[in-house]
Write a protein that holds these residues in place. Structure first.
Motif, PDB file in Angstrom:
ATOM      1  N   ASN A   1       0.838  -1.196   0.000  1.00 23.06           N
ATOM      2  CA  ASN A   1       0.000   0.000   0.000  1.00 23.06           C
ATOM      3  C   ASN A   1       0.871   1.243   0.000  1.00 23.06           C
ATOM      4  OD1 ASN A   1      -2.124  -1.817   0.288  1.00 23.06           O
ATOM      5  ND2 ASN A   1      -2.169  -1.613   2.520  1.00 23.06           N
ATOM      6  N   ILE A   2       0.430   2.264  -0.706  1.00 27.78           N
ATOM      7  CA  ILE A   2       1.173   3.527  -0.730  1.00 27.78           C
ATOM      8  C   ILE A   2       0.332   4.620  -0.070  1.00 27.78           C
ATOM      9  CG2 ILE A   2       2.463   2.856  -2.782  1.00 27.78           C
ATOM     10  CD1 ILE A   2       0.749   4.806  -4.415  1.00 27.78           C
ATOM     11  N   ALA A   3       0.996   5.424   0.761  1.00 26.40           N
ATOM     12  CA  ALA A   3       0.305   6.472   1.530  1.00 26.40           C
ATOM     13  C   ALA A   3       0.969   7.814   1.274  1.00 26.40           C
ATOM     14  CB  ALA A   3       0.344   6.151   3.024  1.00 26.40           C
ATOM     15  N   SER A   4       0.155   8.828   1.053  1.00 22.22           N
ATOM     16  CA  SER A   4       0.671  10.184   0.870  1.00 22.22           C
ATOM     17  C   SER A   4       1.060  10.779   2.215  1.00 22.22           C
ATOM     18  CB  SER A   4      -0.391  11.067   0.206  1.00 22.22           C
ATOM     19  OG  SER A   4      -1.506  11.232   1.089  1.00 22.22           O
ATOM     20  N   ALA A   5       1.735  11.908   2.155  1.00 23.09           N
ATOM     21  CA  ALA A   5       2.076  12.667   3.364  1.00 23.09           C
ATOM     22  C   ALA A   5       1.265  13.959   3.336  1.00 23.09           C
ATOM     23  CB  ALA A   5       3.572  12.971   3.408  1.00 23.09           C
TER      24      ALA A   5
ATOM     25  N   PHE B   1      -8.270  18.359   9.603  1.00 23.43           N
ATOM     26  CA  PHE B   1      -8.380  17.806   8.255  1.00 23.43           C
ATOM     27  C   PHE B   1      -6.990  17.631   7.674  1.00 23.43           C
ATOM     28  CE2 PHE B   1      -9.293  18.439   3.573  1.00 23.43           C
ATOM     29  CZ  PHE B   1      -9.802  17.164   3.389  1.00 23.43           C
ATOM     30  N   SER B   2      -6.736  16.449   7.132  1.00 23.91           N
ATOM     31  CA  SER B   2      -5.449  16.127   6.507  1.00 23.91           C
ATOM     32  C   SER B   2      -5.575  16.367   5.010  1.00 23.91           C
ATOM     33  CB  SER B   2      -5.068  14.679   6.801  1.00 23.91           C
ATOM     34  OG  SER B   2      -4.847  14.487   8.179  1.00 23.91           O
ATOM     35  N   GLN B   3      -5.106  17.523   4.578  1.00 24.35           N
ATOM     36  CA  GLN B   3      -5.254  17.934   3.187  1.00 24.35           C
ATOM     37  C   GLN B   3      -4.362  17.061   2.294  1.00 24.35           C
ATOM     38  OE1 GLN B   3      -4.685  22.218   2.874  1.00 24.35           O
ATOM     39  NE2 GLN B   3      -5.958  22.597   4.678  1.00 24.35           N
ATOM     40  N   GLY B   4      -4.994  16.362   1.342  1.00 21.82           N
ATOM     41  CA  GLY B   4      -4.259  15.513   0.418  1.00 21.82           C
ATOM     42  C   GLY B   4      -4.005  14.110   0.924  1.00 21.82           C
ATOM     43  N   GLN B   5      -4.640  13.712   2.031  1.00 25.15           N
ATOM     44  CA  GLN B   5      -4.410  12.367   2.571  1.00 25.15           C
ATOM     45  C   GLN B   5      -4.980  11.307   1.621  1.00 25.15           C
ATOM     46  OE1 GLN B   5      -4.759  10.058   6.832  1.00 25.15           O
ATOM     47  NE2 GLN B   5      -6.364  11.526   6.360  1.00 25.15           N
ATOM     48  N   ARG B   6      -4.201  10.221   1.443  1.00 20.41           N
ATOM     49  CA  ARG B   6      -4.594   9.214   0.465  1.00 20.41           C
ATOM     50  C   ARG B   6      -3.852   7.910   0.744  1.00 20.41           C
ATOM     51  NH1 ARG B   6      -6.918  11.326  -3.679  1.00 20.41           N
ATOM     52  NH2 ARG B   6      -7.509  10.145  -5.556  1.00 20.41           N
ATOM     53  N   LEU B   7      -4.552   6.795   0.630  1.00 19.87           N
ATOM     54  CA  LEU B   7      -3.918   5.485   0.675  1.00 19.87           C
ATOM     55  C   LEU B   7      -4.457   4.658  -0.479  1.00 19.87           C
ATOM     56  CD1 LEU B   7      -2.652   3.440   3.530  1.00 19.87           C
ATOM     57  CD2 LEU B   7      -4.201   2.242   1.983  1.00 19.87           C
ATOM     58  N   VAL B   8      -3.538   4.080  -1.252  1.00 20.54           N
ATOM     59  CA  VAL B   8      -3.905   3.283  -2.416  1.00 20.54           C
ATOM     60  C   VAL B   8      -3.333   1.888  -2.243  1.00 20.54           C
ATOM     61  CG1 VAL B   8      -3.741   3.057  -4.923  1.00 20.54           C
ATOM     62  CG2 VAL B   8      -3.914   5.338  -3.888  1.00 20.54           C
ATOM     63  N   LYS B   9      -4.195   0.877  -2.359  1.00 19.46           N
ATOM     64  CA  LYS B   9      -3.769  -0.512  -2.271  1.00 19.46           C
ATOM     65  C   LYS B   9      -3.423  -1.004  -3.676  1.00 19.46           C
ATOM     66  CE  LYS B   9      -6.127  -1.670   1.986  1.00 19.46           C
ATOM     67  NZ  LYS B   9      -6.624  -2.795   2.791  1.00 19.46           N
ATOM     68  N   LEU B  10      -2.158  -1.422  -3.841  1.00 16.81           N
ATOM     69  CA  LEU B  10      -1.680  -1.826  -5.155  1.00 16.81           C
ATOM     70  C   LEU B  10      -2.053  -3.274  -5.457  1.00 16.81           C
ATOM     71  CD1 LEU B  10       1.905  -0.249  -5.131  1.00 16.81           C
ATOM     72  CD2 LEU B  10      -0.286   0.808  -5.779  1.00 16.81           C
ATOM     73  N   THR B  11      -2.060  -3.592  -6.730  1.00 17.01           N
ATOM     74  CA  THR B  11      -2.251  -4.967  -7.165  1.00 17.01           C
ATOM     75  C   THR B  11      -0.918  -5.696  -7.086  1.00 17.01           C
ATOM     76  OG1 THR B  11      -4.029  -4.325  -8.667  1.00 17.01           O
ATOM     77  CG2 THR B  11      -2.956  -6.448  -9.077  1.00 17.01           C
ATOM     78  N   VAL B  12      -0.896  -6.782  -6.328  1.00 19.76           N
ATOM     79  CA  VAL B  12       0.299  -7.623  -6.228  1.00 19.76           C
ATOM     80  C   VAL B  12       0.037  -8.845  -7.099  1.00 19.76           C
ATOM     81  CG1 VAL B  12       1.844  -8.890  -4.684  1.00 19.76           C
ATOM     82  CG2 VAL B  12       0.743  -6.786  -3.896  1.00 19.76           C
ATOM     83  N   THR B  13       0.678  -8.876  -8.247  1.00 19.69           N
ATOM     84  CA  THR B  13       0.339  -9.883  -9.255  1.00 19.69           C
ATOM     85  C   THR B  13       1.141 -11.166  -9.119  1.00 19.69           C
ATOM     86  OG1 THR B  13       1.894  -8.828 -10.778  1.00 19.69           O
ATOM     87  CG2 THR B  13      -0.410  -8.156 -10.918  1.00 19.69           C
ATOM     88  N   VAL B  14       2.363 -11.085  -8.604  1.00 21.57           N
ATOM     89  CA  VAL B  14       3.218 -12.258  -8.503  1.00 21.57           C
ATOM     90  C   VAL B  14       3.956 -12.204  -7.176  1.00 21.57           C
ATOM     91  CG1 VAL B  14       5.175 -13.531  -9.491  1.00 21.57           C
ATOM     92  CG2 VAL B  14       3.567 -12.364 -11.002  1.00 21.57           C
ATOM     93  N   SER B  15       4.089 -13.328  -6.521  1.00 23.04           N
ATOM     94  CA  SER B  15       4.928 -13.398  -5.332  1.00 23.04           C
ATOM     95  C   SER B  15       5.719 -14.696  -5.385  1.00 23.04           C
ATOM     96  CB  SER B  15       4.081 -13.336  -4.057  1.00 23.04           C
ATOM     97  OG  SER B  15       3.144 -14.376  -4.037  1.00 23.04           O
TER      98      SER B  15
END
Length: 533
Positions: free
Chosen positions: A459-463, A470-484
């Motif tokens: 997962n990637i999280a903004s600062a 209020f956290s201006q620009g706060q964001r968390l994106v869960k990435l696709t993990v295609t291979v492990s």
């Protein structure tokens, strides 16, 4: 006192202590006296923290002292309103070159990692400032731009980075408009929705602004919200009004957009807490805050608000998205409103909001703090998974002896995933590229004990720029993990290579620096920073 009554009280006290000890999470003191109560707080990609207050209010010494004739008691201005904290050494250094007033200003990181900071009060009303982070804390400082100013003065505005890397600045007291940085030559654009949301308390300032994965903005002010096409300055949709009164400053709860995942087509916005209408205007310091928490699928065709009750009433709390996607609700008060001397009953208990649980099962009460964090307090996610808690000043000036004193201590809250019992399953990121490109694949090398590596998340999280609940620009994106794949299948604690896909475009994750967390069974690694381009 009768022996039986004494024993009863003793038993109740012991039960209360035990119940507190059994709650999840722990607190630690990072800095005993930071010499600043941080009204605005940001974490940089160098794992430093910029602390920002406003002119004339914190007891740091400046190199040059000037008399302030506007100050009612006419005393020297020998204060610094900004400092930088090194999270490794816990050293705090005052910053000296912020000359104009940053009171109730706004900010956002740009794609190159430079912090854009805008507006403020009096001489800072139209000011644009930049902070370029650096390794350590000794050589970076603020820069005030002399050749660029805001098209309209901005006090209590909200900033949001856009898919193309520019920043939109929305609203402010008396500013029912939006503008872009860098300016595209059109100046400020009228945004009548903000005027529509205004009331006698000005409950339309510091609006909640979330960039949706469709590229449009969800903008919430007072108790109403719209889907805004900023490119054409057009309102595309009006959402149902949120019952229960205003939710923005000075009656603010807090708001987040829940983590984006899967095909990234759906986005849900959550708003929790707030003040009773009139608490600010009529100075009702004991008016019980809102307990309601509401969520809406902002990308839905005909969405409606779903309401539920929090364990505690809360005004001016902070909402922090944690690395696995749960939301920490922390700080604030149980009565009153935002503003100087306008709140009572500090809310000492943080709450965990688990968005994937069913309604009625989403809240978990956490270990309380002993420090009141009320007006002008902040909370920021750190790369190691802790949450930095700073600030709180309910007074016009610094007051260290009041019932709720100006708070110079900086603390860290550790969620339950950082308990020693979970250390064995905490992954470690061994290798990560410094830059990733939209839609591209990239590999992460991770070490640790994993029962089922296929279930691991990246997962990637903004600062975000955190101020006024209020956290201006706060964001968390869960990435696709295609291979492990295991680098050494025979190694019990070995290396695993995870092949991930970066977000498809800037609508899902605007360009810039993000914290990358590997998450195993809800336990996050220490993050490494990556630049998304």
């Amino acid at each position: 006192m009768e022996p039986s009554r004494f024993l009863l009280l003793l038993c109740m006290w012991m039960v209360m202590l035990k119940s507190r000890a059994d709650l999840p999470g722990t607190w630690e003191l990072l800095v005993d006296d930071a010499r600043i109560a941080s009204m605005h707080t940001v974490v940089t990609r160098f794992n430093t923290v910029v602390l920002l207050d406003h002119t004339n209010y914190s007891p740091n010494s400046k190199a040059d002292c000037q008399l302030d004739p506007e100050h009612p008691v006419f005393k020297p201005d020998c204060y610094s309103q900004s400092s930088i904290l090194d999270l490794t050494t816990k050293k705090v250094r005052p910053l000296f070159t912020t000359l104009t007033d940053t009171w109730c200003s706004s900010g956002q990181f740009m794609p190159d990692g430079i912090l854009l900071q805008t507006g403020g009060f009096n001489d800072g009303f139209q000011k644009i400032r930049k902070f370029t982070p650096c390794e350590g804390i000794e050589s970076c400082d603020w820069e005030e731009l002399d050749d660029k100013v805001l098209a309209e003065g901005r006090w209590y505005a909200s900033n949001q980075i856009l898919p193309n890397g520019s920043v939109i600045i929305v609203g402010g007291r008396g500013a029912n408009s939006v503008e872009l940085f860098p300016s595209q030559g059109g100046g400020a654009l009228n945004f009548p929705f903000l005027a529509e949301a205004e009331d006698i308390q000005s409950d339309n300032i510091y609006p909640y602004v979330h960039l949706l994965p469709n590229g449009h903005l969800f903008v919430f002010a007072n108790n109403i919200s719209v889907l805004y096409d900023y490119t054409n300055n057009v309102i595309l949709k009006r959402y149902p009004a949120l019952i229960g009164g205003p939710r923005n400053y000075p009656s603010a709860g807090s708001s987040v957009m829940l983590p984006l995942r899967g095909d990234y087509l759906t986005a849900t916005v959550v708003i929790c807490g707030g003040a009773q209408y009139g608490a600010f205007h009529e100075r009702k310091t004991n008016a019980t805050a809102r307990r309601s928490c509401a969520r809406i699928e902002a990308t839905g065709e005909d969405p409606v608000w779903e309401l539920e009750a929090m364990p505690f009433a809360r005004i001016m709390g902070d909402m922090v998205i944690l690395p696995a996607g749960d939301v920490l609700i922390i700080n604030g008060a149980e009565a009153g409103s935002q503003g100087f001397e306008l709140a009572t009953k500090p809310c000492l208990y943080p709450v965990l909001y688990k968005p994937d649980e069913s309604k009625g099962l989403r809240f978990v009460t956490l270990t309380p703090t002993s420090v009141a964090r009320m007006y002008h307090s902040t909370a920021n996610l750190l790369p190691d998974g802790r949450v930095l808690v700073a600030g709180s000043n309910t007074h016009d000036f610094y007051n260290l002896t009041a019932e709720f004193p100006t708070e110079l201590r900086i603390e860290a809250f550790s969620p339950d995933y950082l308990t020693p019992e979970k250390a064995d399953v905490r992954p470690t990121i061994v290798e990560l590229p410094e830059r990733i490109q939209y839609g591209g694949g990239f590999d992460i090398l991770v070490s640790g004990k994993f029962l089922e590596v296929r279930l691991m998340e990246v997962n990637i999280a903004s600062a975000p720029f955190v101020t006024h609940s209020f956290s201006q620009g706060q964001r968390l994106v869960k990435l696709t993990v295609t291979v492990s794949a295991a680098e050494d299948p025979e190694d019990e604690v070995g290396l695993y290579r995870l092949t991930c896909t970066a977000p498809p475009d800037g609508r899902v994750a605007p360009p810039g620096y993000y914290m990358v967390f590997a998450v195993n069974m809800g336990v996050p690694s220490v993050a490494k920073w990556v630049q998304l381009l």
